[in-house]
Design an enzyme around this catalytic site. Structure first.
Site, PDB file in Angstrom:
ATOM      1  N   ILE A  14       0.847  -1.204   0.000  1.00  0.00           N
ATOM      2  CA  ILE A  14       0.000   0.000   0.000  1.00  0.00           C
ATOM      3  C   ILE A  14       0.883   1.255   0.000  1.00  0.00           C
ATOM      4  CG2 ILE A  14      -1.773   1.290   1.270  1.00  0.00           C
ATOM      5  CD1 ILE A  14      -2.699  -1.455   2.438  1.00  0.00           C
ATOM      6  N   ASN A  33      12.185  -0.768   6.930  1.00  0.00           N
ATOM      7  CA  ASN A  33      13.288  -1.708   7.199  1.00  0.00           C
ATOM      8  C   ASN A  33      13.317  -2.850   6.183  1.00  0.00           C
ATOM      9  OD1 ASN A  33      11.221  -3.393   7.932  1.00  0.00           O
ATOM     10  ND2 ASN A  33      11.993  -3.856   9.991  1.00  0.00           N
ATOM     11  N   LEU A  34      12.486  -2.745   5.156  1.00  0.00           N
ATOM     12  CA  LEU A  34      12.460  -3.716   4.042  1.00  0.00           C
ATOM     13  C   LEU A  34      12.239  -5.148   4.512  1.00  0.00           C
ATOM     14  CD1 LEU A  34      15.276  -2.200   1.778  1.00  0.00           C
ATOM     15  CD2 LEU A  34      12.813  -1.815   1.667  1.00  0.00           C
ATOM     16  N   TYR A 146      -2.392  -9.064  16.322  1.00  0.00           N
ATOM     17  CA  TYR A 146      -2.402  -8.014  15.287  1.00  0.00           C
ATOM     18  C   TYR A 146      -3.543  -7.022  15.546  1.00  0.00           C
ATOM     19  CZ  TYR A 146      -3.087  -5.969  10.607  1.00  0.00           C
ATOM     20  OH  TYR A 146      -3.261  -5.097   9.544  1.00  0.00           O
ATOM     21  N   LYS A 150      -3.415  -3.055  16.742  1.00  0.00           N
ATOM     22  CA  LYS A 150      -4.018  -2.010  15.891  1.00  0.00           C
ATOM     23  C   LYS A 150      -4.993  -1.176  16.717  1.00  0.00           C
ATOM     24  CE  LYS A 150      -2.148  -2.496  11.801  1.00  0.00           C
ATOM     25  NZ  LYS A 150      -1.269  -1.455  11.252  1.00  0.00           N
ATOM     26  N   ASN A 175     -10.433  -5.397   3.272  1.00  0.00           N
ATOM     27  CA  ASN A 175      -9.468  -6.236   2.526  1.00  0.00           C
ATOM     28  C   ASN A 175      -8.947  -5.498   1.285  1.00  0.00           C
ATOM     29  OD1 ASN A 175     -11.185  -8.068   4.192  1.00  0.00           O
ATOM     30  ND2 ASN A 175      -9.809  -9.604   3.354  1.00  0.00           N
ATOM     31  N   GLY A 281     -10.379 -19.785  13.076  1.00  0.00           N
ATOM     32  CA  GLY A 281     -10.497 -18.353  13.402  1.00  0.00           C
ATOM     33  C   GLY A 281     -10.961 -17.493  12.244  1.00  0.00           C
TER      34      GLY A 281
HETATM   35  P1  NAD Z   1       3.295  -4.621   3.600  1.00  0.00           P
HETATM   36  O1  NAD Z   1       3.875  -5.733   4.423  1.00  0.00           O
HETATM   37  O2  NAD Z   1       3.439  -4.689   2.129  1.00  0.00           O
HETATM   38  O3  NAD Z   1       3.860  -3.220   4.114  1.00  0.00           O
HETATM   39  C1  NAD Z   1       4.355  -2.976   5.410  1.00  0.00           C
HETATM   40  C2  NAD Z   1       5.675  -2.218   5.273  1.00  0.00           C
HETATM   41  O4  NAD Z   1       6.190  -1.927   6.582  1.00  0.00           O
HETATM   42  C3  NAD Z   1       6.763  -3.020   4.547  1.00  0.00           C
HETATM   43  O5  NAD Z   1       7.385  -2.220   3.577  1.00  0.00           O
HETATM   44  C4  NAD Z   1       7.731  -3.416   5.653  1.00  0.00           C
HETATM   45  O6  NAD Z   1       9.045  -3.613   5.179  1.00  0.00           O
HETATM   46  C5  NAD Z   1       7.584  -2.231   6.599  1.00  0.00           C
HETATM   47  N1  NAD Z   1       7.963  -2.539   7.976  1.00  0.00           N
HETATM   48  C6  NAD Z   1       7.598  -3.629   8.719  1.00  0.00           C
HETATM   49  N2  NAD Z   1       8.157  -3.564   9.940  1.00  0.00           N
HETATM   50  C7  NAD Z   1       8.871  -2.405   9.981  1.00  0.00           C
HETATM   51  C8  NAD Z   1       9.670  -1.781  10.968  1.00  0.00           C
HETATM   52  N3  NAD Z   1       9.863  -2.343  12.178  1.00  0.00           N
HETATM   53  N4  NAD Z   1      10.278  -0.612  10.676  1.00  0.00           N
HETATM   54  C9  NAD Z   1      10.122  -0.036   9.451  1.00  0.00           C
HETATM   55  N5  NAD Z   1       9.375  -0.585   8.469  1.00  0.00           N
HETATM   56  C10 NAD Z   1       8.761  -1.749   8.734  1.00  0.00           C
HETATM   57  O7  NAD Z   1       1.758  -4.528   4.004  1.00  0.00           O
HETATM   58  P2  NAD Z   1       0.586  -3.614   3.427  1.00  0.00           P
HETATM   59  O8  NAD Z   1      -0.501  -4.524   3.023  1.00  0.00           O
HETATM   60  O9  NAD Z   1       1.107  -2.617   2.474  1.00  0.00           O
HETATM   61  O10 NAD Z   1       0.119  -2.887   4.781  1.00  0.00           O
HETATM   62  C11 NAD Z   1       0.349  -1.499   5.044  1.00  0.00           C
HETATM   63  C12 NAD Z   1      -0.387  -1.116   6.303  1.00  0.00           C
HETATM   64  O11 NAD Z   1      -1.803  -1.298   6.137  1.00  0.00           O
HETATM   65  C13 NAD Z   1      -0.008  -1.954   7.546  1.00  0.00           C
HETATM   66  O12 NAD Z   1      -0.010  -1.122   8.678  1.00  0.00           O
HETATM   67  C14 NAD Z   1      -1.133  -2.966   7.631  1.00  0.00           C
HETATM   68  O13 NAD Z   1      -1.287  -3.450   8.945  1.00  0.00           O
HETATM   69  C15 NAD Z   1      -2.323  -2.128   7.179  1.00  0.00           C
HETATM   70  N6  NAD Z   1      -3.469  -2.933   6.676  1.00  0.00           N
HETATM   71  C16 NAD Z   1      -3.324  -3.641   5.503  1.00  0.00           C
HETATM   72  C17 NAD Z   1      -4.435  -4.389   5.028  1.00  0.00           C
HETATM   73  C18 NAD Z   1      -4.382  -5.164   3.732  1.00  0.00           C
HETATM   74  O14 NAD Z   1      -5.427  -5.721   3.333  1.00  0.00           O
HETATM   75  N7  NAD Z   1      -3.245  -5.204   3.027  1.00  0.00           N
HETATM   76  C19 NAD Z   1      -5.640  -4.415   5.762  1.00  0.00           C
HETATM   77  C20 NAD Z   1      -5.709  -3.686   6.946  1.00  0.00           C
HETATM   78  C21 NAD Z   1      -4.621  -2.929   7.380  1.00  0.00           C
HETATM   79  C1  UD2 Z   2      -7.926  -9.740   6.403  1.00  0.00           C
HETATM   80  C2  UD2 Z   2      -6.518  -9.169   6.501  1.00  0.00           C
HETATM   81  C3  UD2 Z   2      -6.043  -9.167   7.902  1.00  0.00           C
HETATM   82  C4  UD2 Z   2      -7.040  -8.554   8.863  1.00  0.00           C
HETATM   83  C5  UD2 Z   2      -8.434  -9.182   8.665  1.00  0.00           C
HETATM   84  C6  UD2 Z   2      -9.467  -8.401   9.448  1.00  0.00           C
HETATM   85  C7  UD2 Z   2      -5.239  -9.664   4.487  1.00  0.00           C
HETATM   86  C8  UD2 Z   2      -4.218 -10.529   3.862  1.00  0.00           C
HETATM   87  N1  UD2 Z   2      -5.591  -9.983   5.728  1.00  0.00           N
HETATM   88  O1  UD2 Z   2      -7.934 -11.129   6.726  1.00  0.00           O
HETATM   89  O2  UD2 Z   2      -4.814  -8.437   7.955  1.00  0.00           O
HETATM   90  O3  UD2 Z   2      -7.065  -7.146   8.641  1.00  0.00           O
HETATM   91  O4  UD2 Z   2      -8.824  -9.097   7.286  1.00  0.00           O
HETATM   92  O5  UD2 Z   2     -10.520  -9.218   9.747  1.00  0.00           O
HETATM   93  O6  UD2 Z   2      -5.709  -8.690   3.922  1.00  0.00           O
HETATM   94  N2  UD2 Z   2      -8.821 -17.767   1.407  1.00  0.00           N
HETATM   95  C9  UD2 Z   2      -8.987 -18.836   0.538  1.00  0.00           C
HETATM   96  N3  UD2 Z   2      -7.907 -19.269  -0.168  1.00  0.00           N
HETATM   97  C10 UD2 Z   2      -6.677 -18.692  -0.079  1.00  0.00           C
HETATM   98  C11 UD2 Z   2      -6.519 -17.592   0.821  1.00  0.00           C
HETATM   99  C12 UD2 Z   2      -7.617 -17.170   1.541  1.00  0.00           C
HETATM  100  O7  UD2 Z   2     -10.087 -19.413   0.441  1.00  0.00           O
HETATM  101  O8  UD2 Z   2      -5.728 -19.124  -0.763  1.00  0.00           O
HETATM  102  C13 UD2 Z   2      -9.993 -17.290   2.170  1.00  0.00           C
HETATM  103  C14 UD2 Z   2      -9.723 -17.137   3.652  1.00  0.00           C
HETATM  104  O9  UD2 Z   2      -9.925 -18.361   4.311  1.00  0.00           O
HETATM  105  C15 UD2 Z   2     -10.750 -16.075   4.014  1.00  0.00           C
HETATM  106  C16 UD2 Z   2     -10.824 -15.175   2.765  1.00  0.00           C
HETATM  107  O10 UD2 Z   2     -10.283 -15.966   1.700  1.00  0.00           O
HETATM  108  O11 UD2 Z   2     -12.005 -16.638   4.252  1.00  0.00           O
HETATM  109  C17 UD2 Z   2     -10.033 -13.899   2.886  1.00  0.00           C
HETATM  110  O12 UD2 Z   2      -8.738 -14.244   3.353  1.00  0.00           O
HETATM  111  P1  UD2 Z   2      -7.523 -13.181   3.470  1.00  0.00           P
HETATM  112  O13 UD2 Z   2      -6.378 -13.909   4.088  1.00  0.00           O
HETATM  113  O14 UD2 Z   2      -7.302 -12.489   2.188  1.00  0.00           O
HETATM  114  O15 UD2 Z   2      -8.071 -12.048   4.454  1.00  0.00           O
HETATM  115  P2  UD2 Z   2      -8.843 -12.090   5.863  1.00  0.00           P
HETATM  116  O16 UD2 Z   2     -10.177 -11.483   5.608  1.00  0.00           O
HETATM  117  O17 UD2 Z   2      -8.774 -13.422   6.488  1.00  0.00           O
END
Ligand code: NAD
Ligand code: UD2
Length: 326
Positions: A14, A33-34, A146, A150, A175, A281
């Site tokens: 993101i 921190n990659l 997690y 948050k 999501n 879960g």
């Molecule tokens: P991502 O893992 O691609 O990005 C997280 C970034 O944080 C990475 O670049 C990682 O290297 C960096 N990072 C991790 N630990 C660190 C540290 N200690 N110091 C500095 N950098 C660090 O994940 P994303 O999906 O891009 O998520 C971005 C944000 O959005 C996160 O806070 C995540 O919890 C939140 N979020 C994402 C989703 C989703 O569906 N992807 C849903 C809800 C919330």
């Molecule tokens: C999402 C977020 C999580 C948290 C949560 C909040 C991601 C990756 N995770 O979890 O961080 O914010 O929402 O409730 O965005 N599934 C399959 N096949 C696969 C992978 C997943 O059937 O190969 C199913 C899984 O069992 C679930 C649904 O797809 O029912 C969505 O799974 P997910 O891991 O993308 O995200 P979720 O909603 O569990």
């Protein structure tokens, strides 16, 4: 002179999209921190500074704030995997909770000039409490380390507004999906895994099958990454968002079987499915009411069909480019 914006976690999925957009208007500093992020998620741009650093280390955070004065801070750095938080709660806590406090403490010293500190929270704060759709006022009952971090982080973020006059907002993402989401881990977002399988089917791979956990009736609110970026920038720039928490989602909800059917229609191919037991879960239904963020001007601009089409197109272009290079 351009104003300077900090994006922690800017090299992530993101974060990379957010940075791209912010570079249209700002000087952008990325602190990352990659650990899961990649430099290749970032454009090469004269207005972009990358600083390798760990948000869980107070010294690393202090160094960044000694070098720059920020107009906005977007705090996205986190261990974003729920599964990783269950395996390593303490390690996750150091990044997801301590990191937030270090960022807030450093930002507090710039509270007079900082226009907004925006925090990336998650729908995980709602847990599996069954009332739907999820409103910001719904019961919150996180069920994982997690989600707990948050929730605590967003509470800290809002409290720093009240205690120290730092202007803050928090966004609960549902999501998120889109280009550059990493499909490699079994806990990757389902749409990155699904897109990867669809690409293989389109390429003629006959062995590939998508694993569906459960019967496919689980419901999610999939939001395209560009809409998350729109929502984050809106929260940063809006005065009305101050000291408030907002859902950012898509205004649509679908079962996984509906999503698969939509994808099959987009590419004109059938996707073989393999059924496995539902994950422990797993939340059966999760979707948002986004009326609150709409009142300050948010609109989900990508329907799921549009988002999947764009994502698929992007992956096809990437695949063609890599064939061209090799
Ligand atoms: P991502 O893992 O691609 O990005 C997280 C970034 O944080 C990475 O670049 C990682 O290297 C960096 N990072 C991790 N630990 C660190 C540290 N200690 N110091 C500095 N950098 C660090 O994940 P994303 O999906 O891009 O998520 C971005 C944000 O959005 C996160 O806070 C995540 O919890 C939140 N979020 C994402 C989703 C989703 O569906 N992807 C849903 C809800 C919330
Ligand atoms: C999402 C977020 C999580 C948290 C949560 C909040 C991601 C990756 N995770 O979890 O961080 O914010 O929402 O409730 O965005 N599934 C399959 N096949 C696969 C992978 C997943 O059937 O190969 C199913 C899984 O069992 C679930 C649904 O797809 O029912 C969505 O799974 P997910 O891991 O993308 O995200 P979720 O909603 O569990």
């Amino acid at each position: 002179m351009l104003e300077t914006v900090l994006v922690t976690g800017g090299a992530g999925f993101i974060g990379g999209h957010l940075v791209e957009r912010l570079l249209e208007k700002y000087h952008v500093v990325v602190m990352d921190n990659l650990s899961t992020g990649k430099i290749s998620n970032l454009p090469q741009h004269p207005q972009l500074d990358f600083l390798f650093g760990d948000v869980s280390k107070e010294k690393d955070v202090a160094r960044v704030f000694e070098l720059y004065t920020f107009t906005y801070v977007y705090h996205l750095a986190a261990i974003a995997s729920v599964a990783a938080s269950i395996e390593n709660p303490l390690g996750t806590h150091q990044t997801n909770m301590d990191g937030t406090i270090h960022l807030l403490n450093a930002s507090k010293k710039q509270a007079n000039t900082m226009r907004k500190f925006v925090f990336a929270s998650s729908a995980a704060v709602y847990g599996s409490e069954p009332t739907l759709p999820k409103r910001e006022t719904s019961a919150i009952a996180p069920i994982t380390p997690y989600g707990i971090d948050k929730l605590a982080s967003e509470s800290y973020v809002i409290s720093y507004s009240h205690l120290f006059g730092l202007k803050t907002s928090a966004a609960r993402f549902f999501n998120v999906y889109g280009p550059r989401q990493n499909p490699e881990s079994p806990y990757s977002g389902v749409l990155s895994i699904l897109t990867n399988c669809i690409q293989k089917v389109v390429a003629g791979d006959e062995k590939v099958a998508f694993t569906l956990y459960g019967d496919g009736s689980q419901v999610r609110d999939f939001v395209y990454v560009d809409d998350i970026v729109n929502g984050l920038i809106l929260l940063a720039e809006s005065a009305e968002s101050q000291s408030e928490v907002f859902n950012i989602a898509s205004d649509e909800n679908h079962t996984l079987l509906e999503v698969i059917a939509m994808y099959e229609e987009i590419v004109g191919k059938k996707l073989p499915l393999k059924y496995k037991n539902a994950r422990a879960g797993d939340i059966h239904q999760s979707y948002a009411d986004i009326s609150k963020i709409k009142t300050i001007g948010y609109k989900a601009t990508n329907t799921l069909k549009m988002g999947l089409s764009k994502y698929n197109q992007h992956e096809m272009e990437q695949a063609q480019q890599s064939i061209g290079i090799s």
